[in-house]
Design a protein around this motif. Structure first.
Motif, PDB file in Angstrom:
ATOM      1  N   UNK A 104       0.665  -1.415   0.001  1.00 21.55           N
ATOM      2  CA  UNK A 104       0.114   0.180   0.160  1.00 21.55           C
ATOM      3  C   UNK A 104       0.795   1.451  -0.086  1.00 21.55           C
ATOM      4  N   UNK A 105       2.159   1.053   0.099  1.00 18.22           N
ATOM      5  CA  UNK A 105       3.044   2.174   0.078  1.00 18.22           C
ATOM      6  C   UNK A 105       2.864   3.112   1.099  1.00 18.22           C
ATOM      7  N   UNK A 106       2.701   2.460   2.258  1.00 24.37           N
ATOM      8  CA  UNK A 106       2.547   3.300   3.561  1.00 24.37           C
ATOM      9  C   UNK A 106       3.667   2.866   4.561  1.00 24.37           C
ATOM     10  N   UNK A 107       3.559   3.842   5.565  1.00 25.80           N
ATOM     11  CA  UNK A 107       4.453   3.457   6.632  1.00 25.80           C
ATOM     12  C   UNK A 107       3.647   3.558   8.033  1.00 25.80           C
ATOM     13  N   UNK A 108       3.652   2.391   8.774  1.00 24.26           N
ATOM     14  CA  UNK A 108       2.946   2.381  10.158  1.00 24.26           C
ATOM     15  C   UNK A 108       3.592   3.391  11.207  1.00 24.26           C
ATOM     16  N   UNK A 109       2.951   4.194  11.712  1.00 25.33           N
ATOM     17  CA  UNK A 109       3.812   4.966  12.606  1.00 25.33           C
ATOM     18  C   UNK A 109       3.925   4.290  13.969  1.00 25.33           C
ATOM     19  N   UNK A 110       4.978   4.474  14.725  1.00 28.49           N
ATOM     20  CA  UNK A 110       5.160   3.905  16.079  1.00 28.49           C
ATOM     21  C   UNK A 110       3.837   3.761  16.906  1.00 28.49           C
ATOM     22  N   UNK A 111       2.845   4.750  17.002  1.00 31.53           N
ATOM     23  CA  UNK A 111       1.668   4.767  17.535  1.00 31.53           C
ATOM     24  C   UNK A 111       0.838   3.582  17.241  1.00 31.53           C
ATOM     25  N   UNK A 112       0.982   3.004  15.710  1.00 32.01           N
ATOM     26  CA  UNK A 112       0.101   1.852  15.469  1.00 32.01           C
ATOM     27  C   UNK A 112       0.935   0.510  15.590  1.00 32.01           C
ATOM     28  N   UNK A 113       2.293   0.443  16.105  1.00 27.71           N
ATOM     29  CA  UNK A 113       2.890  -0.681  16.164  1.00 27.71           C
ATOM     30  C   UNK A 113       2.668  -1.383  17.462  1.00 27.71           C
ATOM     31  N   UNK A 114       1.301  -1.797  17.505  1.00 30.27           N
ATOM     32  CA  UNK A 114       0.976  -2.539  18.710  1.00 30.27           C
ATOM     33  C   UNK A 114      -0.143  -3.701  18.395  1.00 30.27           C
ATOM     34  N   UNK A 115      -0.284  -4.512  19.281  1.00 22.25           N
ATOM     35  CA  UNK A 115      -1.098  -5.779  19.167  1.00 22.25           C
ATOM     36  C   UNK A 115      -2.602  -5.411  18.627  1.00 22.25           C
ATOM     37  N   UNK A 116      -3.171  -4.402  19.117  1.00 22.16           N
ATOM     38  CA  UNK A 116      -4.524  -3.944  18.861  1.00 22.16           C
ATOM     39  C   UNK A 116      -4.523  -3.719  17.178  1.00 22.16           C
ATOM     40  N   UNK A 117      -3.605  -3.131  16.686  1.00 21.23           N
ATOM     41  CA  UNK A 117      -3.524  -2.506  15.103  1.00 21.23           C
ATOM     42  C   UNK A 117      -3.853  -3.859  14.285  1.00 21.23           C
ATOM     43  N   UNK A 118      -2.965  -5.030  14.857  1.00 18.94           N
ATOM     44  CA  UNK A 118      -2.993  -6.384  13.937  1.00 18.94           C
ATOM     45  C   UNK A 118      -3.755  -7.333  14.342  1.00 18.94           C
ATOM     46  N   UNK A 119      -4.795  -7.135  15.294  1.00 16.41           N
ATOM     47  CA  UNK A 119      -5.518  -8.046  15.893  1.00 16.41           C
ATOM     48  C   UNK A 119      -6.634  -8.775  15.268  1.00 16.41           C
ATOM     49  N   UNK A 120      -6.915  -7.988  14.134  1.00 11.16           N
ATOM     50  CA  UNK A 120      -7.944  -8.809  13.214  1.00 11.16           C
ATOM     51  C   UNK A 120      -7.771  -8.045  11.690  1.00 11.16           C
ATOM     52  N   UNK A 121      -8.624  -8.783  10.844  1.00 11.56           N
ATOM     53  CA  UNK A 121      -8.637  -8.220   9.619  1.00 11.56           C
ATOM     54  C   UNK A 121      -8.946  -7.013   9.319  1.00 11.56           C
ATOM     55  N   UNK A 122     -10.236  -6.888  10.106  1.00  9.38           N
ATOM     56  CA  UNK A 122     -10.868  -5.419  10.279  1.00  9.38           C
ATOM     57  C   UNK A 122     -10.149  -4.374  10.748  1.00  9.38           C
ATOM     58  N   UNK A 123      -9.547  -4.763  11.746  1.00 11.87           N
ATOM     59  CA  UNK A 123      -8.557  -3.615  12.305  1.00 11.87           C
ATOM     60  C   UNK A 123      -7.359  -3.341  11.466  1.00 11.87           C
ATOM     61  N   UNK A 124      -6.804  -4.366  10.691  1.00  8.52           N
ATOM     62  CA  UNK A 124      -5.735  -4.090   9.660  1.00  8.52           C
ATOM     63  C   UNK A 124      -6.150  -3.267   8.500  1.00  8.52           C
ATOM     64  N   UNK A 125      -7.532  -3.564   7.944  1.00  6.84           N
ATOM     65  CA  UNK A 125      -7.924  -2.741   6.913  1.00  6.84           C
ATOM     66  C   UNK A 125      -8.457  -1.118   7.528  1.00  6.84           C
ATOM     67  N   UNK A 126      -8.712  -1.096   8.467  1.00  6.54           N
ATOM     68  CA  UNK A 126      -9.156   0.201   9.014  1.00  6.54           C
ATOM     69  C   UNK A 126      -7.789   1.061   9.198  1.00  6.54           C
TER      70      UNK A 126
END
Length: 83
Positions: free
Chosen positions: A49-71
Motif C-alpha cells: 500500500x506504499x505506507x509506513x505504520x507510525x510507531x503509535x500503530x505498532x501494537x497488538x491492537x492494530x494487527x488483532x483482526x482483518x478489520x483492524x488492519x484494514x481500518x
C-alpha cells in the motif's frame, strides 16, 4: 482493500488456519498469528500500500483482526477502499 489484506495475511501471516475461514473481526492472535509473523505482515502491507505504520500503530491492537488492519491501512492510505 480487505481482500488484498486477506491475501497478504495468507502469504505472510503464517497462520495454521485458512484465512478465508476467518471473519473480519476474528482474533488473528488466537488464530495463531505470532509476533514475528505480524512484523512480516506489517512489512508486506507497507510495501503493497506504499505506507509506513507510525510507531503509535505498532501494537497488538492494530494487527488483532482483518478489520483492524484494514481500518489502519485505510487511515494511512485514504485513497484505498476498505471494501
Amino acid at each position: 482493500m480487505t481482500e488484498d489484506v486477506r491475501k497478504i495475511i495468507a502469504s505472510h501471516g503464517k497462520l495454521p488456519v485458512d484465512v478465508a475461514t476467518l471473519a473480519d473481526d476474528a482474533d488473528l492472535y488466537a488464530a495463531g498469528l505470532s509476533s514475528f509473523a505480524s512484523v512480516q505482515l506489517m512489512l508486506a502491507l507497507e510495501e503493497r500500500f506504499d505506507i509506513e505504520f507510525p510507531e503509535t500503530m505498532l501494537n497488538r491492537k492494530t494487527f488483532s483482526s482483518i478489520g483492524a488492519i484494514s481500518s489502519a491501512v485505510a487511515e494511512l492510505a485514504p485513497g484505498e477502499q476498505v471494501a
